[in-house]
Motif scaffolding. Structure first.
Motif, PDB file in Angstrom:
ATOM      1  N   LEU A  79       0.620  -1.290  -0.090  1.00  0.00           N
ATOM      2  CA  LEU A  79       0.128  -0.179  -0.045  1.00  0.00           C
ATOM      3  C   LEU A  79       0.751   1.181  -0.098  1.00  0.00           C
ATOM      4  CD1 LEU A  79      -2.950   1.326   0.191  1.00  0.00           C
ATOM      5  CD2 LEU A  79      -2.564   1.085   2.728  1.00  0.00           C
ATOM      6  N   MET A  80       1.806   1.032   0.843  1.00  0.00           N
ATOM      7  CA  MET A  80       2.775   2.553   0.867  1.00  0.00           C
ATOM      8  C   MET A  80       3.354   2.587  -0.270  1.00  0.00           C
ATOM      9  SD  MET A  80       2.130   4.027   3.592  1.00  0.00           S
ATOM     10  CE  MET A  80       3.361   5.215   3.366  1.00  0.00           C
ATOM     11  N   LEU A  81       3.870   1.386  -1.051  1.00  0.00           N
ATOM     12  CA  LEU A  81       4.527   1.492  -2.238  1.00  0.00           C
ATOM     13  C   LEU A  81       3.822   2.337  -3.762  1.00  0.00           C
ATOM     14  CD1 LEU A  81       6.894  -1.748  -2.337  1.00  0.00           C
ATOM     15  CD2 LEU A  81       7.392   0.491  -1.754  1.00  0.00           C
ATOM     16  N   VAL A  82       2.479   1.736  -3.378  1.00  0.00           N
ATOM     17  CA  VAL A  82       1.280   2.449  -4.295  1.00  0.00           C
ATOM     18  C   VAL A  82       1.252   3.991  -3.967  1.00  0.00           C
ATOM     19  CG1 VAL A  82      -0.967   2.456  -4.928  1.00  0.00           C
ATOM     20  CG2 VAL A  82       0.310   0.338  -4.634  1.00  0.00           C
ATOM     21  N   LEU A 161      -1.532  18.070 -17.884  1.00  0.00           N
ATOM     22  CA  LEU A 161      -0.683  18.227 -16.860  1.00  0.00           C
ATOM     23  C   LEU A 161      -1.202  18.296 -15.351  1.00  0.00           C
ATOM     24  CD1 LEU A 161       2.385  20.272 -18.141  1.00  0.00           C
ATOM     25  CD2 LEU A 161       2.118  17.655 -17.953  1.00  0.00           C
ATOM     26  N   ALA A 162      -2.284  19.423 -15.398  1.00  0.00           N
ATOM     27  CA  ALA A 162      -2.937  19.706 -13.947  1.00  0.00           C
ATOM     28  C   ALA A 162      -3.942  18.553 -13.894  1.00  0.00           C
ATOM     29  CB  ALA A 162      -3.561  20.908 -14.049  1.00  0.00           C
ATOM     30  N   VAL A 163      -4.712  17.952 -14.709  1.00  0.00           N
ATOM     31  CA  VAL A 163      -5.554  16.942 -14.376  1.00  0.00           C
ATOM     32  C   VAL A 163      -4.786  15.670 -13.722  1.00  0.00           C
ATOM     33  CG1 VAL A 163      -7.201  15.267 -15.426  1.00  0.00           C
ATOM     34  CG2 VAL A 163      -7.036  17.751 -16.218  1.00  0.00           C
ATOM     35  N   LEU A 164      -3.772  15.234 -14.552  1.00  0.00           N
ATOM     36  CA  LEU A 164      -2.803  14.097 -14.175  1.00  0.00           C
ATOM     37  C   LEU A 164      -2.173  14.295 -12.736  1.00  0.00           C
ATOM     38  CD1 LEU A 164      -0.877  13.326 -17.479  1.00  0.00           C
ATOM     39  CD2 LEU A 164      -2.889  12.123 -16.689  1.00  0.00           C
ATOM     40  N   GLY A 165      -1.812  15.523 -12.484  1.00  0.00           N
ATOM     41  CA  GLY A 165      -1.498  15.987 -11.130  1.00  0.00           C
ATOM     42  C   GLY A 165      -2.714  15.649  -9.917  1.00  0.00           C
ATOM     43  N   MET A 166      -3.706  16.231 -10.455  1.00  0.00           N
ATOM     44  CA  MET A 166      -5.041  16.217  -9.481  1.00  0.00           C
ATOM     45  C   MET A 166      -5.284  14.773  -9.363  1.00  0.00           C
ATOM     46  SD  MET A 166      -8.547  15.345  -9.819  1.00  0.00           S
ATOM     47  CE  MET A 166      -9.036  16.015 -11.391  1.00  0.00           C
ATOM     48  N   LEU A 167      -5.039  13.957 -10.257  1.00  0.00           N
ATOM     49  CA  LEU A 167      -5.337  12.355 -10.041  1.00  0.00           C
ATOM     50  C   LEU A 167      -4.263  11.674  -9.414  1.00  0.00           C
ATOM     51  CD1 LEU A 167      -6.666  11.684 -13.775  1.00  0.00           C
ATOM     52  CD2 LEU A 167      -7.966  11.550 -11.829  1.00  0.00           C
ATOM     53  N   GLY A 168      -2.990  12.159  -9.166  1.00  0.00           N
ATOM     54  CA  GLY A 168      -1.938  11.501  -8.800  1.00  0.00           C
ATOM     55  C   GLY A 168      -2.327  11.822  -7.156  1.00  0.00           C
ATOM     56  N   PHE A 169      -2.597  13.009  -6.796  1.00  0.00           N
ATOM     57  CA  PHE A 169      -3.113  13.667  -5.480  1.00  0.00           C
ATOM     58  C   PHE A 169      -4.150  12.795  -4.801  1.00  0.00           C
ATOM     59  CE2 PHE A 169      -0.565  17.809  -6.290  1.00  0.00           C
ATOM     60  CZ  PHE A 169       0.467  17.317  -5.678  1.00  0.00           C
ATOM     61  N   ALA A 170      -5.437  12.649  -5.692  1.00  0.00           N
ATOM     62  CA  ALA A 170      -6.263  11.907  -5.219  1.00  0.00           C
ATOM     63  C   ALA A 170      -6.070  10.314  -5.092  1.00  0.00           C
ATOM     64  CB  ALA A 170      -7.642  11.995  -6.312  1.00  0.00           C
ATOM     65  N   GLY A 171      -5.234   9.873  -5.721  1.00  0.00           N
ATOM     66  CA  GLY A 171      -4.775   8.392  -5.186  1.00  0.00           C
ATOM     67  C   GLY A 171      -3.792   8.402  -4.088  1.00  0.00           C
ATOM     68  N   ARG A 172      -2.969   9.406  -4.014  1.00  0.00           N
ATOM     69  CA  ARG A 172      -2.261   9.491  -2.779  1.00  0.00           C
ATOM     70  C   ARG A 172      -3.290   9.622  -1.482  1.00  0.00           C
ATOM     71  NH1 ARG A 172       0.169  15.227  -1.626  1.00  0.00           N
ATOM     72  NH2 ARG A 172      -2.070  15.752  -1.089  1.00  0.00           N
ATOM     73  N   ASP A 173      -4.278  10.397  -1.603  1.00  0.00           N
ATOM     74  CA  ASP A 173      -4.988  10.861  -0.353  1.00  0.00           C
ATOM     75  C   ASP A 173      -5.909   9.448  -0.111  1.00  0.00           C
ATOM     76  OD1 ASP A 173      -4.198  13.247  -0.368  1.00  0.00           O
ATOM     77  OD2 ASP A 173      -5.971  14.314  -1.301  1.00  0.00           O
ATOM     78  N   LEU A 174      -6.137   8.931  -1.270  1.00  0.00           N
ATOM     79  CA  LEU A 174      -7.074   7.481  -0.938  1.00  0.00           C
ATOM     80  C   LEU A 174      -6.173   6.490  -0.213  1.00  0.00           C
ATOM     81  CD1 LEU A 174      -8.895   6.818  -4.229  1.00  0.00           C
ATOM     82  CD2 LEU A 174      -9.778   7.089  -2.054  1.00  0.00           C
ATOM     83  N   THR A 175      -4.917   6.347  -0.732  1.00  0.00           N
ATOM     84  CA  THR A 175      -4.076   5.480   0.125  1.00  0.00           C
ATOM     85  C   THR A 175      -3.663   5.982   1.191  1.00  0.00           C
ATOM     86  OG1 THR A 175      -2.406   6.430  -1.254  1.00  0.00           O
ATOM     87  CG2 THR A 175      -3.126   4.573  -2.018  1.00  0.00           C
ATOM     88  N   THR A 176      -3.447   7.088   1.614  1.00  0.00           N
ATOM     89  CA  THR A 176      -3.228   7.637   3.054  1.00  0.00           C
ATOM     90  C   THR A 176      -4.148   7.277   3.882  1.00  0.00           C
ATOM     91  OG1 THR A 176      -1.991   9.710   2.034  1.00  0.00           O
ATOM     92  CG2 THR A 176      -2.776   9.717   4.207  1.00  0.00           C
ATOM     93  N   ARG A 177      -5.578   7.352   3.390  1.00  0.00           N
ATOM     94  CA  ARG A 177      -6.751   6.935   4.516  1.00  0.00           C
ATOM     95  C   ARG A 177      -6.632   5.544   4.883  1.00  0.00           C
ATOM     96  NH1 ARG A 177     -12.267   9.686   2.114  1.00  0.00           N
ATOM     97  NH2 ARG A 177     -11.500  11.880   1.784  1.00  0.00           N
ATOM     98  N   ALA A 178      -5.984   4.823   4.031  1.00  0.00           N
ATOM     99  CA  ALA A 178      -5.936   3.191   4.261  1.00  0.00           C
ATOM    100  C   ALA A 178      -4.480   2.911   4.955  1.00  0.00           C
ATOM    101  CB  ALA A 178      -6.030   2.360   3.230  1.00  0.00           C
ATOM    102  N   ALA A 179      -3.590   3.996   4.744  1.00  0.00           N
ATOM    103  CA  ALA A 179      -2.273   3.595   5.398  1.00  0.00           C
ATOM    104  C   ALA A 179      -2.215   3.321   6.986  1.00  0.00           C
ATOM    105  CB  ALA A 179      -1.507   4.881   5.395  1.00  0.00           C
TER     106      ALA A 179
END
Length: 300
Positions: A79-82, A161-179
């Motif tokens: 999970l942390m690697l993702v 570029l901004a859309v891809l960055g936003m999607l990356g941050f959304a994925g980070r936030d999702l995995t942070t919740r389950a960290a």
């Protein structure tokens, strides 16, 4: 009723939390401005590396102060690697968007992150999302399209570029919740900035070679590091001090500050569709928060 739960104490905590959240958004907008300015003179990868190393130094000090482990075994979980991959994706594309597009449009698209998190949570974790919230999610995506203007002559492929960055941050936030809960915010901050260094190094290979920063560049980067850490600290205290349903909506003030910084520092002039799209994104996001809060209250 105890003092800790009295209405006056709760209201005071909400006011302080809201003020800290607004302060955090001002500081984040200032951080974006400093990084965008320095990246006009230095390679983007080099800027990310220096910024990341500075952030790592600060969070390393915090971890030492808290007597925590720098390299926790949970760091190597799948999970942390993702999460690290999403962090790299978000940081790389967001920074590139800051450099190659306007600060105002980048700030507007970034506001869609909570909307994407809500949609992904419903799909991946089957979180309960009713018809109204799905309509609001779609409305948020319509707002993003308004900012991008894909069918008009004003559309720039670099806006992706901004859309891809936003999607990356959304994925980070999702995995942070389950960290793993054993990881503190300081450890997560350290690992996030470490990912920034790695992604910066990769970008530098493509965008290099590295150049010697001037005294002005180093001062600006030092300021960005201090501002960024201060923003993160304000955000953390804001989330702990007030009720989430009251404090969290003030995150959207970042759009106003981002647009203001873009106008004042870089002479940007957001067009009508950008402004309308940003407002639509904010309305959709706030409405999703409101419906979520009402559902939790009814369930309680």
């Amino acid at each position: 009723m105890t003092l800790a739960s009295s209405p006056d104490t709760l209201a005071s905590g909400n006011m302080r939390g809201a003020a800290l959240m607004v302060a955090a958004m001002v500081l984040f907008a200032l951080e974006d401005t400093l990084l965008k300015d320095v990246a006009t003179r230095l390679p983007v990868g080099e800027v990310m590396m220096i910024f990341g190393i500075g952030g790592m130094a600060v969070f390393t000090g915090l971890i030492k102060q808290r007597n925590e482990r720098l390299l926790h075994p949970a760091l190597w979980s799948r999970l942390m690697l993702v999460r690290a991959l999403f962090e790299i994706m978000g940081r790389v594309f967001f920074t590139l968007s800051l450099v190659y597009t306007t600060l105002s449009s980048t700030s507007a698209i970034l506001q869609a992150t909570p909307i994407v998190v809500t949609a992904a949570g419903a799909i991946i974790w089957r979180a309960p999302v009713g018809a109204l919230r799905w309509m609001l999610i779609i409305l948020g995506f319509v707002g993003v399209l308004m900012v991008l203007q894909p069918t008009s002559g004003a559309f720039s492929p670099l806006s992706i570029l901004a859309v891809l960055g936003m999607l990356g941050f959304a994925g980070r936030d999702l995995t942070t919740r389950a960290a793993p809960p054993v990881l503190s915010y300081a450890q997560l901050g350290l690992y996030g900035f470490a990912a920034l260094v790695l992604s910066g190094a990769g970008l530098l290979i493509w965008d290099g070679p590295a150049t010697l920063p001037s005294a002005l560049d180093l001062a600006a980067l030092s300021g960005a590091i201090l501002v960024g850490v201060s923003a993160y600290t304000c955000l953390t205290f804001a989330m702990r001090m007030g009720e989430l349903s009251v404090v969290t909506p003030f995150r959207y003030s970042r759009l106003l500050f981002g647009m203001a910084m873009g106008i004042l520092a870089f002479g940007e002039r957001p067009d009508t569709w950008e402004i309308i799209g940003g407002v639509v994104i904010v309305i959709a996001g706030l409405s999703i928060m409101l419906t979520s809060s009402k559902r939790k209250t009814a369930a309680g």
